[in-house]
Design a protein around this motif. Structure first.
Motif, PDB file in Angstrom:
ATOM      1  N   VAL A 201       0.830  -1.203   0.000  1.00  0.00           N
ATOM      2  CA  VAL A 201       0.000   0.000   0.000  1.00  0.00           C
ATOM      3  C   VAL A 201       0.866   1.255   0.000  1.00  0.00           C
ATOM      4  CG1 VAL A 201      -1.583   1.366   1.383  1.00  0.00           C
ATOM      5  CG2 VAL A 201      -2.041  -1.047   1.002  1.00  0.00           C
ATOM      6  N   GLU A 202       1.864   1.289   0.869  1.00  0.00           N
ATOM      7  CA  GLU A 202       2.687   2.491   0.964  1.00  0.00           C
ATOM      8  C   GLU A 202       3.359   2.803  -0.368  1.00  0.00           C
ATOM      9  OE1 GLU A 202       3.246   4.693   3.607  1.00  0.00           O
ATOM     10  OE2 GLU A 202       1.475   3.669   4.410  1.00  0.00           O
ATOM     11  N   LYS A 203       3.966   1.759  -0.968  1.00  0.00           N
ATOM     12  CA  LYS A 203       4.711   1.986  -2.220  1.00  0.00           C
ATOM     13  C   LYS A 203       3.775   2.454  -3.336  1.00  0.00           C
ATOM     14  CE  LYS A 203       8.759   1.157  -0.933  1.00  0.00           C
ATOM     15  NZ  LYS A 203       9.774   2.181  -0.933  1.00  0.00           N
ATOM     16  N   LEU A 204       2.706   1.683  -3.540  1.00  0.00           N
ATOM     17  CA  LEU A 204       1.837   1.983  -4.674  1.00  0.00           C
ATOM     18  C   LEU A 204       1.090   3.295  -4.471  1.00  0.00           C
ATOM     19  CD1 LEU A 204       0.434  -1.535  -5.633  1.00  0.00           C
ATOM     20  CD2 LEU A 204       2.290  -0.249  -6.666  1.00  0.00           C
TER      21      LEU A 204
ATOM     22  N   PHE B  64     -10.042 -15.103   2.476  1.00  0.00           N
ATOM     23  CA  PHE B  64      -8.725 -14.537   2.770  1.00  0.00           C
ATOM     24  C   PHE B  64      -8.213 -13.726   1.586  1.00  0.00           C
ATOM     25  CE2 PHE B  64      -4.067 -14.940   2.967  1.00  0.00           C
ATOM     26  CZ  PHE B  64      -3.858 -14.347   4.193  1.00  0.00           C
ATOM     27  N   VAL B  65      -8.314 -14.313   0.396  1.00  0.00           N
ATOM     28  CA  VAL B  65      -7.836 -13.610  -0.803  1.00  0.00           C
ATOM     29  C   VAL B  65      -8.659 -12.346  -1.024  1.00  0.00           C
ATOM     30  CG1 VAL B  65      -7.597 -13.777  -3.299  1.00  0.00           C
ATOM     31  CG2 VAL B  65      -6.973 -15.716  -1.857  1.00  0.00           C
ATOM     32  N   ALA B  66      -9.987 -12.494  -0.960  1.00  0.00           N
ATOM     33  CA  ALA B  66     -10.843 -11.336  -1.202  1.00  0.00           C
ATOM     34  C   ALA B  66     -10.559 -10.230  -0.191  1.00  0.00           C
ATOM     35  CB  ALA B  66     -12.301 -11.758  -1.131  1.00  0.00           C
ATOM     36  N   LYS B  67     -10.340 -10.650   1.055  1.00  0.00           N
ATOM     37  CA  LYS B  67     -10.144  -9.665   2.117  1.00  0.00           C
ATOM     38  C   LYS B  67      -8.824  -8.916   1.953  1.00  0.00           C
ATOM     39  CE  LYS B  67     -12.079  -8.003   5.471  1.00  0.00           C
ATOM     40  NZ  LYS B  67     -13.505  -7.913   5.744  1.00  0.00           N
ATOM     41  N   THR B  68      -7.736  -9.674   1.775  1.00  0.00           N
ATOM     42  CA  THR B  68      -6.419  -9.040   1.799  1.00  0.00           C
ATOM     43  C   THR B  68      -6.124  -8.302   0.497  1.00  0.00           C
ATOM     44  OG1 THR B  68      -5.512 -11.160   1.132  1.00  0.00           O
ATOM     45  CG2 THR B  68      -5.428 -10.642   3.448  1.00  0.00           C
ATOM     46  N   VAL B  69      -6.350  -8.950  -0.628  1.00  0.00           N
ATOM     47  CA  VAL B  69      -6.115  -8.236  -1.892  1.00  0.00           C
ATOM     48  C   VAL B  69      -7.132  -7.106  -2.018  1.00  0.00           C
ATOM     49  CG1 VAL B  69      -5.968  -8.466  -4.390  1.00  0.00           C
ATOM     50  CG2 VAL B  69      -5.219 -10.346  -2.930  1.00  0.00           C
ATOM     51  N   GLY B  70      -8.357  -7.395  -1.574  1.00  0.00           N
ATOM     52  CA  GLY B  70      -9.419  -6.397  -1.662  1.00  0.00           C
ATOM     53  C   GLY B  70      -9.102  -5.121  -0.908  1.00  0.00           C
ATOM     54  N   VAL B  71      -8.527  -5.254   0.279  1.00  0.00           N
ATOM     55  CA  VAL B  71      -8.292  -4.045   1.071  1.00  0.00           C
ATOM     56  C   VAL B  71      -7.190  -3.196   0.444  1.00  0.00           C
ATOM     57  CG1 VAL B  71      -6.594  -4.908   2.759  1.00  0.00           C
ATOM     58  CG2 VAL B  71      -8.237  -3.181   3.423  1.00  0.00           C
ATOM     59  N   VAL B  72      -6.204  -3.864  -0.155  1.00  0.00           N
ATOM     60  CA  VAL B  72      -5.160  -3.102  -0.853  1.00  0.00           C
ATOM     61  C   VAL B  72      -5.778  -2.326  -2.001  1.00  0.00           C
ATOM     62  CG1 VAL B  72      -3.086  -3.328  -2.241  1.00  0.00           C
ATOM     63  CG2 VAL B  72      -3.342  -4.717  -0.189  1.00  0.00           C
ATOM     64  N   LEU B  73      -6.642  -2.989  -2.761  1.00  0.00           N
ATOM     65  CA  LEU B  73      -7.262  -2.322  -3.903  1.00  0.00           C
ATOM     66  C   LEU B  73      -8.190  -1.191  -3.448  1.00  0.00           C
ATOM     67  CD1 LEU B  73      -7.980  -5.446  -6.128  1.00  0.00           C
ATOM     68  CD2 LEU B  73      -6.197  -3.725  -6.434  1.00  0.00           C
ATOM     69  N   SER B  74      -8.908  -1.400  -2.350  1.00  0.00           N
ATOM     70  CA  SER B  74      -9.808  -0.346  -1.870  1.00  0.00           C
ATOM     71  C   SER B  74      -9.035   0.916  -1.528  1.00  0.00           C
ATOM     72  CB  SER B  74     -10.551  -0.809  -0.615  1.00  0.00           C
ATOM     73  OG  SER B  74     -11.308  -1.942  -0.882  1.00  0.00           O
ATOM     74  N   ILE B  75      -7.903   0.749  -0.849  1.00  0.00           N
ATOM     75  CA  ILE B  75      -7.152   1.940  -0.442  1.00  0.00           C
ATOM     76  C   ILE B  75      -6.517   2.588  -1.655  1.00  0.00           C
ATOM     77  CG2 ILE B  75      -5.191   2.731   0.898  1.00  0.00           C
ATOM     78  CD1 ILE B  75      -5.972   0.581   2.924  1.00  0.00           C
TER      79      ILE B  75
ATOM     80  N   THR C 182      -3.054  11.449  -0.239  1.00  0.00           N
ATOM     81  CA  THR C 182      -2.450  10.454   0.631  1.00  0.00           C
ATOM     82  C   THR C 182      -3.502   9.417   0.981  1.00  0.00           C
ATOM     83  OG1 THR C 182      -1.326  10.122   2.731  1.00  0.00           O
ATOM     84  CG2 THR C 182      -2.974  11.833   2.672  1.00  0.00           C
ATOM     85  N   THR C 183      -3.082   8.346   1.643  1.00  0.00           N
ATOM     86  CA  THR C 183      -4.065   7.371   2.120  1.00  0.00           C
ATOM     87  C   THR C 183      -4.804   7.971   3.314  1.00  0.00           C
ATOM     88  OG1 THR C 183      -2.434   6.450   3.609  1.00  0.00           O
ATOM     89  CG2 THR C 183      -2.598   5.445   1.435  1.00  0.00           C
ATOM     90  N   PRO C 184      -5.962   7.429   3.665  1.00  0.00           N
ATOM     91  CA  PRO C 184      -6.678   7.970   4.832  1.00  0.00           C
ATOM     92  C   PRO C 184      -5.822   7.979   6.094  1.00  0.00           C
ATOM     93  CG  PRO C 184      -8.125   6.514   3.601  1.00  0.00           C
ATOM     94  CD  PRO C 184      -6.776   6.420   2.967  1.00  0.00           C
ATOM     95  N   GLU C 185      -4.917   6.985   6.205  1.00  0.00           N
ATOM     96  CA  GLU C 185      -4.032   6.981   7.359  1.00  0.00           C
ATOM     97  C   GLU C 185      -3.073   8.152   7.372  1.00  0.00           C
ATOM     98  OE1 GLU C 185      -1.973   3.131   7.662  1.00  0.00           O
ATOM     99  OE2 GLU C 185      -4.010   2.629   7.033  1.00  0.00           O
ATOM    100  N   GLY C 186      -2.509   8.423   6.190  1.00  0.00           N
ATOM    101  CA  GLY C 186      -1.605   9.551   6.084  1.00  0.00           C
ATOM    102  C   GLY C 186      -2.347  10.820   6.444  1.00  0.00           C
ATOM    103  N   CYS C 187      -3.600  10.891   5.999  1.00  0.00           N
ATOM    104  CA  CYS C 187      -4.448  12.042   6.292  1.00  0.00           C
ATOM    105  C   CYS C 187      -4.640  12.203   7.794  1.00  0.00           C
ATOM    106  CB  CYS C 187      -5.753  11.813   5.555  1.00  0.00           C
ATOM    107  SG  CYS C 187      -7.088  12.819   6.046  1.00  0.00           S
ATOM    108  N   LEU C 188      -4.911  11.081   8.483  1.00  0.00           N
ATOM    109  CA  LEU C 188      -5.086  11.111   9.940  1.00  0.00           C
ATOM    110  C   LEU C 188      -3.812  11.610  10.612  1.00  0.00           C
ATOM    111  CD1 LEU C 188      -6.460  10.340  12.620  1.00  0.00           C
ATOM    112  CD2 LEU C 188      -5.613   8.027  12.287  1.00  0.00           C
TER     113      LEU C 188
END
Lengths: 846, 846
Positions: free
Chosen positions: B185-188, B264-275, B506-512
């Motif tokens: 997430v950070e890199k992309l 597991f796949v949907a969750k982990t790959v999915g969250v990267v794509l969502s962000i 930035t990502t929402p985390e960076g924003c926070l």
């Protein structure tokens, strides 16, 4: 290994030789009958031996809350003849694996025994007077009638609000107490040590050092004897930290006298006197007990003073269920205001109480411990000058490091090494204290001897400290971390001072803080080694004296001292890195955690408490690691200090899970039988006689079945307390009539928690012929299990619901026995020659 | 208010008008019989209506783990006719008091309804396909035989060690996942925002701003649609944060498909794509779900890939009991590695699991979450340059404040004010999201619509952010806190940059992090107000999309923004105190906590997580206070976001305590009756027919009593799963013979957790005439209660022991009904015109 049941059922536990193991759980009907008859006779005989109630008067129970006829012992059950290992009896262990693995240690024990060093059997018995509390709600007709009135908006709201309000006052009360203790101890201790320091410095020049020595010993002796007398005569349950008692109470054991006004006075005044008396103890542990007493007082809405005088405000919460919830809040508040750890305090209360955890209660407990923490912060800040600064959330904190607490990966192996040391020395502490405790129980059981011993410890503490200060005489010119610290020069030059004086001329807490925060050069290795040896031995000796004292701070101080020693070693090995000199406080902190973990076997709540005290979560990780490892190492050898205490006192605490290997035991194997039962309409004479002759606290009520008298179907369960109140209030009448007077649930509450004795009931000849209708009073839906239920299932039910009585029925719903706490607590896991085995503790009167 | 029971018993709940309330709990025998007959007919009719199994195929359950015939709905019970309040249906509440007090709000609801704004009844039903897990151990003969072999030192040790080892690997696995997600997430994200920023700065000069806008929207659209498709087609249960599901699972509900490789796949790959898709969501919440899946995988020792391929390693832990314990560890590890909060993670797992808390498990869970935290720290430190520095224990931390977090007494009122705002806005968030969820459930239930909606949100997110950056155009010359942060100048001068760009590029985390730590002057009030409005609405819209996304970070970011606004206000009101400008981060932190508390109604575990994230315990006190107050304020209006989710999904979670006012309900009022029972030796044809026709998951086994057929005494309980395996393995024989083949417990485990369907069983005509001996397979000691047991007592037993079936017997020990989770979960507290009342949820198929 085969278990021989008293001619009843043969249950195979583990037989590695038998390949085709068959399971024989069927109960031979003939045997059963025969066995029961035998049993009956045997039990009856035993009861006759037990005889009059006076045998149970040996306990240190205060008279003001004498629940003796409520806490009569369970009737001795026919014993299962397990292969009890006679050799390995000292250091049995709850944890199956550690027990397994520590069989090596047992060999050493065996050899010790050959040389005549025999261990007693204190850990092999439960004391019969400890009873469960009535946590289960008795849903009889009276209760339902009483509940009716809470079914309006007004009452629901009021009840809810008042619970939160009581929790608020518990928090405030605990904080006020903590601040008062803090103020008194700090002021008086400072004055005392200033005085001694003054004489020290004067006399070092004038060669009259006997003067400070005598002064020191004299103050210690007088103050400690006062404290010990207070505890010994007013309420012996106030001795020690009280945490084993509070944990047992939260586990569900009723401990008469523990939560009384007398205990409060003995505990709070006692702890001040103990610390001023120079004993190696802290004021933090006792706060949990004091907070619990405050909570019980607020919950009951009544204060019992001496001479039977009471002030009563409200009675609505007077039952074991509600009071226990408040006490959970009080214990949490106490821990919270002692360590400034609201989360740790909440966990402390909740981890013992698996059956009682629920979110609403958790929030209330958390609220009360937050209030306590906040109010303590405010008050102590006010004492220290500025009430709005809010920098002292508890009595003791570790968070004054002059550098950021950071750790590097390469330090982890050092920390692990320290954790192993902590575990080993902790186990040594427990073993030594255990031997001492047993010695005390055997030979020092007179009140005056207890007081003399406390005085002796106080004098020796002063003498040894004096001797070391004069004998080691390391001088330092560094200023101590705490600007208010008392120092003495003794033989040092005017600009420097004796480095041990900052450790000995202060309270144990001041000593801990000095070890954590003092500059690197301040304490040399020689001073530290001397300090460690002395403080370790004093700590062992002090814990278990008949004084109000906590063991937290001494543990931490010992650990901080040797942690500092490790820090000095590391710094000296790598002199090129000057930062390591700064880090000596970090090593002291880790050492303190290791020692605490090794002695107390910190559960998760204590871990959180330490982390909250340190005030730095990043550094929490190494602390958690060392606490875990020191616990494992210590568990490998023996139980923790508190558990050891609980075992020695014979408290029947229930573990979280049934011990393994008990799958083959059935409810019928562990239950108390034969039963004493009542019919729904019972003659007063029968009730009176049964209460007088039997020792049960609960009686199944059965249907009056004319075909098989005494073998009717189960209708409910009635408690001894209820029957006594009914007899006292004369709720009976000639057969066929309606009872002349009514009784409400408040009548029962008025007696709480001090119930009546049978001897207080007076009945005329005529009244004896009357009949009592038990229907409105018994609990119509007691939890039951069938005889064939396995022990783990019985255990889960009992533990999960916090029961006091569990009725065992046959398949026709006829009660055949009753299971109580001690019937389950008496099974403990052990090991013999590599095979896991079950030990069965004896249930004894003392 | 009187409860009308179906012609059975009249139980008075609360009747304020009747002064002398009498209690009528006696059951009229005639009525009972009559009622039962009626009931029987009625129920039979209803079952006919329900008809074939296909009705229950509507659920989004993955086919790979299709337990459908295991999760058939409980048979509809005769309903109690409560006065269900038709008007007040939207925002019912678990908490009795808040429900009471929010009656005012209900009036507003009523008026809204008059204007045609009607609320649906999603919160008034439980969905029948959700079943309990089998947490209770079935102690049949097979189990006891299996246990035999663990009764040696070797096995006990191995079993114990392997449990710890599995926990270790769960921790490591979760940490590896967390670090991978972090890195990707950070890199992309950095690359994406650098690219957009570049075009922004280029085009502001060249007047081609449509280019970055289109680029931004394009990237968001493509990436989000990919993520949404993955979740929607692979495993819809992977949508959202997964925390409501995990909490329900830990509460004891079986959720087929939740813990599979697909999820597991949907969750982990999915969250990267969502962000990367620019949605307003975080990657922290999903970690709890991912960790749980890792734990379930390790526990089962088997991976189910697509096309029915599986890799199987070991099977010893394959039962609901063990898997649930591992999942507790996995959820804790997930939370721990997301927030660097090992204590908070442990509490997160344990607070839902009242029936499962025990010290040994707690230690194991704590161990696994510590390992996860430590390994995450190591890996992220390694990614950031130096693996030995160990300064990043989790994915998100708040602890980079440039000043010491201290608070003063006079700030407390400001904090309380902020907490009230947080509670109110939080409730608004929940209400808006609820309306949206209902709208989605009604109208957006096609897969392609869900994907299109996600894409739309992504495009709108980009468009609005672009519009604000260009429209507000506040410039600042301060450098952002994070040296790697991407900024864009847009129309600002070269030395300064657009202040909103640090929040949006930035990502929402960076924003926070920017909102918490950026310098005082960096974000002006106009930018902040714009940001708050936009992010609040986007947050509401995003939560509930069919993408893998967490709601933690958006909540915190919204709160931090308005907290910062409050900080700016306070600083401007007191310009003489320059320290207040520094303190703006402190207000942002408190605002974040308030908003989180208001939206999620933080339980004690979330409180600890926030405190651990902040890394400063002294400042924990104000955080705890605001979390508590914002929870209270929010609860006054509506439930929390997760609870709302659980309600909308119709998950039958059990609260910690029975709702009040149910004292008068009896087990016989809530149980499922009539029963389908088996004899101990039953004809295969009967078993097959019963499994096919009935929808029960558990069947009481009764004695074959020739005097009253079908009314024999209870012998045990057998599960549908067991019967299916027995039929499949053909464990039956002609009457009088011994079954030809044996079966072990491993045969049952091989099917776990994907059990058979009835349709998969093939039996010949001859086999149908055979007889099956159920004795070795049924649970011989199921927990039972009598009919007259009150609902609270039934509830305590069910909840305390984590049961799936509770058999109700009459006083002769003959089973008359069965209580399951939904029979208890359907009672919920509500209020009507000031009187507390009980609502009864409907049990529906969808």
């Amino acid at each position: 290994m085969t278990v021989h049941l008293d001619g009843m059922a043969s249950a195979r536990l583990a037989d590695p030789d038998t390949k085709e193991s068959t399971i024989d759980v069927s109960v031979n009907k003939n045997n059963e009958k025969h066995g029961k008859d035998n049993r009956y006779r045997k039990v009856k005989d035993e009861i006759k031996q037990v005889g009059s109630e006076s045998k149970f008067h040996v306990t240190p129970v205060s008279e003001e809350e004498h629940e003796l006829n409520n806490t009569v012992p369970a009737r001795p059950t026919p014993e299962l003849k397990f292969d009890i290992d006679d050799e390995a009896d000292t250091l049995s262990n709850h944890n199956s694996i550690t027990a397994l693995l520590s069989s090596k240690f047992r060999d050493i024990q065996k050899r010790l025994k050959q040389y005549g060093i025999e261990s007693p059997r204190f850990r092999k018995r439960l004391v019969s007077r400890w009873e469960s509390m009535n946590y289960d709600v008795c849903e009889n007709v009276l209760y339902l009638k009483d509940q009716e009135k809470y079914k309006s908006k007004k009452w629901v709201t009021l009840r809810w609000l008042s619970k939160w309000l009581v929790m608020f006052f518990i928090g405030i009360g605990t904080a006020l107490l903590a601040a008062t203790i803090y103020y008194v101890v700090e002021k008086l201790a400072h004055y005392k040590f200033e005085l001694i320091s003054h004489y020290f410095d004067e006399c070092a020049k004038n060669n009259c050092l006997y003067q400070p020595a005598l002064l020191w010993m004299g103050i210690n002796l007088v103050v400690t004897i006062a404290g010990a007398s207070l505890v010994t005569f007013l309420q012996p349950l106030a001795a020690g930290s009280g945490i084993p008692y509070i944990k047992s109470y939260l586990n569900g054991i009723k401990i008469p006298g523990l939560l009384t006004f007398r205990a409060f006075v003995a505990k709070t005044v006692g702890v001040v006197l103990s610390i001023l008396g120079g004993l190696a103890c802290g004021k933090e542990g006792p706060m949990a007990h004091s907070g619990s007493i405050i909570a019980a007082g607020f919950g009951r809405g009544r204060i019992n003073l001496c001479n039977g005088k009471t002030f009563s405000f409200y009675s609505v919460f007077r039952n074991d269920h509600e009071i226990r919830d408040f006490v959970a809040g009080g214990a949490a508040s106490g821990v919270s205001s002692a360590f400034g750890a609201p989360i740790g305090g909440t966990l402390f209360s909740l981890e013992e109480a698996a059956s009682f955890w629920n979110q609403d209660l958790t929030w209330r407990v958390f609220f009360s411990s937050m209030i306590a923490c906040f109010a303590t912060n405010f008050l102590i800040s006010a004492i220290n000058g500025d009430p709005t600064k809010l920098t002292d959330p508890g009595l003791v904190r570790f968070n004054a490091f002059k550098f950021d607490l950071k750790f590097d990966l390469i330090e982890i192996p050092v920390f692990i090494f320290m954790a192993v040391i902590g575990g080993l020395t902790g186990a040594l502490f427990v073993v030594m204290n255990y031997k001492l405790t047993v010695f005390r129980k055997r030979y020092l059981d007179k009140k005056w001897i207890k007081i003399v011993e406390a005085g002796l410890v106080a004098v020796v503490s002063a003498a040894v400290a004096f001797g070391l200060m004069v004998g080691v005489n390391e001088c330092t010119d560094k200023a101590p971390f705490d600007s208010h610290a008392v120092t003495a020069s003794v033989y040092c030059s005017d600009k420097s001072h004796n480095s041990l004086s900052t450790l000995f001329l202060t309270t144990p807490e001041g000593c801990l803080k000095a070890l954590l925060h003092d500059p690197f050069e301040m304490h040399g290795p020689v001073s530290l080694v001397a300090f460690i040896l002395v403080f370790f031995l004093l700590g062992v000796w002090t814990y278990g004296l008949s004084v109000s004292s906590g063991v937290f701070i001494p543990c931490l101080a010992i650990g901080a001292a040797w942690g500092r020693l490790v820090g000095i070693g590391v710094a000296n090995m790598m002199p090129e890195n000057p930062n390591l000199q700064l880090d000596v406080g970090k090593f002291a902190l880790i050492g303190a955690a290791c020692q605490l973990g090794g002695i107390l076997r910190t559960t998760i709540s204590l871990t959180v408490i330490i982390v909250e005290c340190t005030d730095d979560i990043s550094f929490g990780l190494p602390i958690m690691i060392v606490l875990m490892i020191s616990k494992w190492v210590g568990d490998f050898i023996t139980t923790g200090l508190y558990d050891m205490n609980v075992e020695v006192m014979g408290l029947p605490t229930l573990p979280f899970e049934c011990p393994p290997l008990c799958d083959d035991l059935r409810a019928s194997d562990v239950m108390n039988a034969p039963l004493a039962t009542f019919k729904t309409k019972e003659k007063v004479a029968n009730i009176y006689r049964m209460l007088k002759e039997e020792t049960f606290c609960g009686f199944p009520v059965i249907e009056d079945d004319p075909r098989s008298p005494g073998k009717g179907k189960l209708k409910g369960l009635i408690l001894r307390n209820q029957l006594l109140v009914l007899l006292k209030k004369k709720i009976f009448c000639p057969e066929g009539q309606v009872p002349p007077r009514n009784i409400t649930i408040k009548d029962f509450r008025d007696f709480y928690p001090v119930y009546l004795k049978v001897s207080e009931i007076e009945l005329s000849e005529e009244e004896m012929t009357y009949v009592m209708d038990l229907k409105p009073y018994y609990n119509p839906s007691p939890y039951t299990v069938e005889q064939k239920f396995s022990l783990p299932r019985v255990f889960n039910l009992f533990r999960g619901l916090g029961l006091r009585h569990l009725i065992v029925t046959d398949e026709n719903n006829v009660p055949v026995g009753i299971v109580t706490r001690k019937d389950l607590a008496k099974f403990r896991v052990g090991s013999k020659r590599g095979l896991v085995k079950i030990e069965q503790l004896k249930i004894q009167d003392k």
